[in-house]
Write a protein that holds these residues in place. Structure first.
Motif, PDB file in Angstrom:
ATOM      1  N   HIS A 166      21.280  14.016  59.816  1.00 54.76           N
ATOM      2  CA  HIS A 166      22.002  15.276  59.609  1.00 54.76           C
ATOM      3  C   HIS A 166      21.473  16.001  58.371  1.00 54.76           C
TER       4      HIS A 166
ATOM      5  N   TYR B 262      33.710  19.032  62.211  1.00 56.67           N
ATOM      6  CA  TYR B 262      32.600  18.562  61.379  1.00 56.67           C
ATOM      7  C   TYR B 262      33.093  17.533  60.384  1.00 56.67           C
TER       8      TYR B 262
ATOM      9  N   ASP C 147      21.524  16.921  66.170  1.00 50.96           N
ATOM     10  CA  ASP C 147      21.636  17.089  67.620  1.00 50.96           C
ATOM     11  C   ASP C 147      22.681  18.125  68.026  1.00 50.96           C
ATOM     12  N   GLN C 148      23.165  18.905  67.081  1.00 47.63           N
ATOM     13  CA  GLN C 148      24.125  19.976  67.371  1.00 47.63           C
ATOM     14  C   GLN C 148      23.597  21.288  66.788  1.00 47.63           C
TER      15      GLN C 148
END
Length: 123
Positions: free
Chosen positions: A64, A84, A96-97
């Motif tokens: 992240h 989040y 991945d977002q």
């Protein structure tokens, strides 16, 4: 390898996925805070108000990216950040977002106003 001294050096030191995400956040940062300057603070990219006060910081991690604001800025968006993982002033942005561009833009604008109007400094 020596610690990066510029944002370009920081980006060059990252994995491809980290570099792509941080480059995306960098573009968003520069368009949302056009008066801000970039610097490396505590080893990470920081965006500074013309007064020299840190507005927010970015960092890349294995899975992240993080964007760090003051705790008051992060708290002002608690409801919108429910999906989040957050910390005292940080928001984790999983690779991945998609990046929540609109939300981050509004957070950056809020942080600028909180410094300029209310004198809120960095942590």
């Amino acid at each position: 390898m020596p610690r990066p001294t510029t944002v370009d050096e920081y980006l060059a030191s990252l994995s491809e996925v980290g570099r792509e995400r941080l480059s995306e956040l960098r573009r968003l940062s520069l368009t949302s805070a056009p008066e801000a300057s970039e610097a490396i603070k505590w080893g990470s990219p920081a965006y500074l108000h013309p007064s020299g006060v840190i507005l927010f910081m970015l960092s890349a991690h294995r899975a992240h990216a993080n964007i760090a604001f003051t705790p008051s800025t992060r708290a002002a968006f608690d409801a919108e950040l429910a999906d989040y993982e957050t910390g005292k002033g940080t928001v984790k942005l999983p690779y991945d977002q998609p990046v929540p561009d609109d939300l981050l833009r509004r957070m950056i604008e809020y942080r600028i106003r909180e410094h300029e109007d209310d004198g809120v400094m960095w942590m």
